[in-house]
Design a protein around this motif. Structure first.
Motif, mmCIF file in Angstrom:
data_model
loop_
_atom_site.group_PDB
_atom_site.id
_atom_site.type_symbol
_atom_site.label_atom_id
_atom_site.label_comp_id
_atom_site.label_asym_id
_atom_site.label_seq_id
_atom_site.Cartn_x
_atom_site.Cartn_y
_atom_site.Cartn_z
ATOM 1 N N SER A 37 21.613 7.462 8.525
ATOM 2 C CA SER A 37 21.359 8.851 8.137
ATOM 3 C C SER A 37 22.600 9.731 8.233
ATOM 4 C CB SER A 37 20.236 9.445 8.992
ATOM 5 O OG SER A 37 20.564 9.386 10.373
ATOM 6 N N ASN A 38 23.326 9.666 9.345
ATOM 7 C CA ASN A 38 24.482 10.534 9.555
ATOM 8 C C ASN A 38 25.793 9.788 9.347
ATOM 9 O OD1 ASN A 38 22.776 12.629 10.143
ATOM 10 N ND2 ASN A 38 23.020 12.471 12.357
ATOM 11 N N ILE A 39 26.834 10.537 9.019
ATOM 12 C CA ILE A 39 28.165 9.966 8.842
ATOM 13 C C ILE A 39 28.673 9.404 10.161
ATOM 14 C CG2 ILE A 39 30.588 10.584 8.439
ATOM 15 C CD1 ILE A 39 29.648 12.494 6.271
ATOM 16 N N ILE A 40 29.236 8.208 10.099
ATOM 17 C CA ILE A 40 29.809 7.571 11.287
ATOM 18 C C ILE A 40 31.331 7.664 11.210
ATOM 19 C CG2 ILE A 40 30.136 5.362 12.477
ATOM 20 C CD1 ILE A 40 27.332 4.574 11.654
ATOM 21 N N LYS A 41 31.954 8.196 12.257
ATOM 22 C CA LYS A 41 33.415 8.288 12.308
ATOM 23 C C LYS A 41 34.041 6.959 12.717
ATOM 24 C CE LYS A 41 33.519 13.211 13.563
ATOM 25 N NZ LYS A 41 33.924 14.181 14.625
ATOM 26 N N GLN A 42 33.405 6.306 13.694
ATOM 27 C CA GLN A 42 33.940 5.043 14.169
ATOM 28 C C GLN A 42 32.813 4.167 14.674
ATOM 29 O OE1 GLN A 42 37.638 4.546 16.810
ATOM 30 N NE2 GLN A 42 36.011 4.174 18.283
ATOM 31 N N GLN A 43 32.902 2.886 14.388
ATOM 32 C CA GLN A 43 31.971 1.930 14.996
ATOM 33 C C GLN A 43 32.749 0.700 15.437
ATOM 34 O OE1 GLN A 43 28.980 0.249 12.239
ATOM 35 N NE2 GLN A 43 29.772 1.650 10.691
ATOM 36 N N LYS A 44 32.353 0.221 16.602
ATOM 37 C CA LYS A 44 33.028 -0.920 17.214
ATOM 38 C C LYS A 44 31.978 -1.960 17.564
ATOM 39 C CE LYS A 44 36.148 -1.995 21.076
ATOM 40 N NZ LYS A 44 36.824 -1.424 22.272
ATOM 41 N N ILE A 45 32.196 -3.186 17.103
ATOM 42 C CA ILE A 45 31.290 -4.298 17.371
ATOM 43 C C ILE A 45 31.926 -5.165 18.452
ATOM 44 C CG2 ILE A 45 29.949 -6.170 16.375
ATOM 45 C CD1 ILE A 45 29.463 -3.376 15.124
ATOM 46 N N ILE A 46 31.210 -5.334 19.554
ATOM 47 C CA ILE A 46 31.737 -6.146 20.646
ATOM 48 C C ILE A 46 30.677 -7.164 21.069
ATOM 49 C CG2 ILE A 46 33.331 -4.403 21.524
ATOM 50 C CD1 ILE A 46 31.292 -3.657 23.619
ATOM 51 N N ASP A 100 20.480 4.264 13.612
ATOM 52 C CA ASP A 100 21.388 3.124 13.530
ATOM 53 C C ASP A 100 21.115 2.131 14.659
ATOM 54 O OD1 ASP A 100 23.136 3.963 11.300
ATOM 55 O OD2 ASP A 100 23.664 5.610 12.640
ATOM 56 N N TRP A 101 21.129 0.846 14.345
ATOM 57 C CA TRP A 101 20.917 -0.175 15.369
ATOM 58 C C TRP A 101 22.125 -0.220 16.304
ATOM 59 C CZ3 TRP A 101 24.432 -4.168 15.725
ATOM 60 C CH2 TRP A 101 25.209 -4.436 14.598
ATOM 61 N N THR A 102 21.888 -0.570 17.551
ATOM 62 C CA THR A 102 22.976 -0.649 18.532
ATOM 63 C C THR A 102 23.105 -2.042 19.151
ATOM 64 O OG1 THR A 102 21.520 0.117 20.328
ATOM 65 C CG2 THR A 102 22.768 1.801 19.111
ATOM 66 N N LYS A 103 22.128 -2.918 18.881
ATOM 67 C CA LYS A 103 22.187 -4.288 19.386
ATOM 68 C C LYS A 103 21.721 -5.249 18.286
ATOM 69 C CE LYS A 103 21.174 -2.935 24.165
ATOM 70 N NZ LYS A 103 20.207 -3.038 25.295
ATOM 71 N N SER A 104 22.323 -6.434 18.265
ATOM 72 C CA SER A 104 21.885 -7.452 17.313
ATOM 73 C C SER A 104 21.902 -8.818 17.979
ATOM 74 C CB SER A 104 22.774 -7.469 16.061
ATOM 75 O OG SER A 104 24.072 -7.946 16.367
ATOM 76 N N TYR A 105 21.005 -9.652 17.507
ATOM 77 C CA TYR A 105 20.876 -11.009 18.040
ATOM 78 C C TYR A 105 20.727 -11.954 16.853
ATOM 79 C CZ TYR A 105 18.739 -15.079 20.321
ATOM 80 O OH TYR A 105 18.446 -16.351 20.744
ATOM 81 N N CYS A 106 21.580 -12.976 16.778
ATOM 82 C CA CYS A 106 21.553 -13.902 15.641
ATOM 83 C C CYS A 106 21.404 -15.340 16.100
ATOM 84 C CB CYS A 106 22.838 -13.772 14.812
ATOM 85 S SG CYS A 106 23.029 -12.171 13.982
ATOM 86 N N LEU A 107 20.724 -16.111 15.277
ATOM 87 C CA LEU A 107 20.520 -17.532 15.520
ATOM 88 C C LEU A 107 21.029 -18.299 14.313
ATOM 89 C CD1 LEU A 107 19.266 -20.029 16.956
ATOM 90 C CD2 LEU A 107 17.110 -19.431 15.820
ATOM 91 N N LYS A 108 21.990 -19.208 14.550
ATOM 92 C CA LYS A 108 22.462 -20.103 13.503
ATOM 93 C C LYS A 108 21.636 -21.383 13.559
ATOM 94 C CE LYS A 108 27.200 -18.638 12.603
ATOM 95 N NZ LYS A 108 28.609 -19.073 12.464
ATOM 96 N N LEU A 109 20.772 -21.533 12.568
ATOM 97 C CA LEU A 109 19.864 -22.670 12.544
ATOM 98 C C LEU A 109 20.633 -23.957 12.238
ATOM 99 C CD1 LEU A 109 17.055 -20.943 10.489
ATOM 100 C CD2 LEU A 109 17.208 -21.154 12.958
ATOM 101 N N GLY A 110 20.211 -25.037 12.853
ATOM 102 C CA GLY A 110 20.858 -26.315 12.628
ATOM 103 C C GLY A 110 22.080 -26.526 13.499
ATOM 104 N N HIS A 166 17.499 1.032 18.053
ATOM 105 C CA HIS A 166 18.030 2.045 17.143
ATOM 106 C C HIS A 166 18.173 3.381 17.871
ATOM 107 C CE1 HIS A 166 16.342 -1.057 14.499
ATOM 108 N NE2 HIS A 166 17.173 -0.630 13.578
ATOM 109 N N ASN A 167 19.256 4.081 17.609
ATOM 110 C CA ASN A 167 19.500 5.360 18.283
ATOM 111 C C ASN A 167 18.818 6.518 17.550
ATOM 112 O OD1 ASN A 167 21.132 5.981 16.066
ATOM 113 N ND2 ASN A 167 23.043 5.459 17.140
#
Length: 241
Positions: free
Chosen positions: A45-54, A218-228, A213-214
């Protein structure tokens, strides 16, 4: 009574114009992220100035006052954009260190990016709503991204990658990425399927969930699974507005 009606009509006209401007800005911002980043990081929804993925991944994105990406750091890629000069600098794994020229059409839409020697060459195609529906890269490997929408939300991106092995044989790989949203129209899940030309199979290879989501959606956490591969990874998204 007539005066009230005139005031109401004026108010509705202004409101309609604001909604159109807001929608136009949203589309422009989505196009920008599709060209230089990933649909996963488009502001809700709002403009993001900076985002950092860690976490399992390390990425950093910087934007100007309009929310357009000016710097992208995604190992091994580093991109710097200068919209005043219509220039973009690409540094990729010490292999490419190139200055690209941005070309715009009469509607001020970015339609082409290319360096002098054409080591990197991109062309973007838009629909009648000014949304990017195709991004083509004509340098090896050749990639074609087709983007599909439901109103303002991206529902699927199909990426076809072609690698020329020799004069008589080329190898094609097709990736289908699907996007799901929650009841608040916030990104909640993505899944990826791979179609391999050699064995003609379609394999689900990756599932991701986005949550916490904040207040801006915007989401603030993610979890991924690589199948196989029996491999999972987790990321935190730090956002500055």
């Amino acid at each position: 009574m007539m005066k009230r009606m005139l005031i109401l009509c004026c108010f509705l006209s202004v409101l309609s114009a604001c909604n159109k401007t807001e929608q136009s800005n949203k589309i422009e911002l989505t196009n920008n992220y599709l060209l230089f980043s990933s649909a996963d990081y488009i502001p809700h929804s709002n403009i993001i100035k900076q985002q950092k993925i860690i976490g399992s991944e390390h990425q950093r994105y910087q934007s100007d006052s309009n929310g357009m990406l000016t710097s992208v750091e995604l190992i091994p890629v580093k991109i710097d954009n200068n919209y005043e000069l219509n220039k973009s600098h690409f540094l990729i794994d010490n292999k490419y260190n190139l200055d690209l020229t941005m070309e715009f059409d009469e509607k001020k839409r970015l339609v082409k990016m290319e360096d002098v020697d054409k080591k990197i060459s991109w062309i973007a195609t838009y629909d009648d709503q000014n949304r990017i529906i195709k991004i083509e890269r004509f340098t090896t490997p050749i990639t074609i991204n087709q983007i599909f929408y439901d109103n303002d939300k991206i529902t699927k991106i199909i990426t076809q990658t072609t690698l020329e092995m020799d004069d008589s044989f080329s190898y094609n790989l097709i990736e289908e990425k699907y996007f799901s949203y929650n009841e608040n129209k916030q990104l909640s899940k993505t899944t990826i399927k791979i179609h391999d030309q050699l064995d003609s199979k379609s394999v689900l290879t990756k599932k991701c969930s986005f949550y916490d989501h904040n207040e801006n959606g915007d989401w603030t956490k993610s979890y991924c699974l690589k199948l196989g591969e029996n491999y999972t990874y987790f990321n935190l998204r730090e956002i500055t507005y």
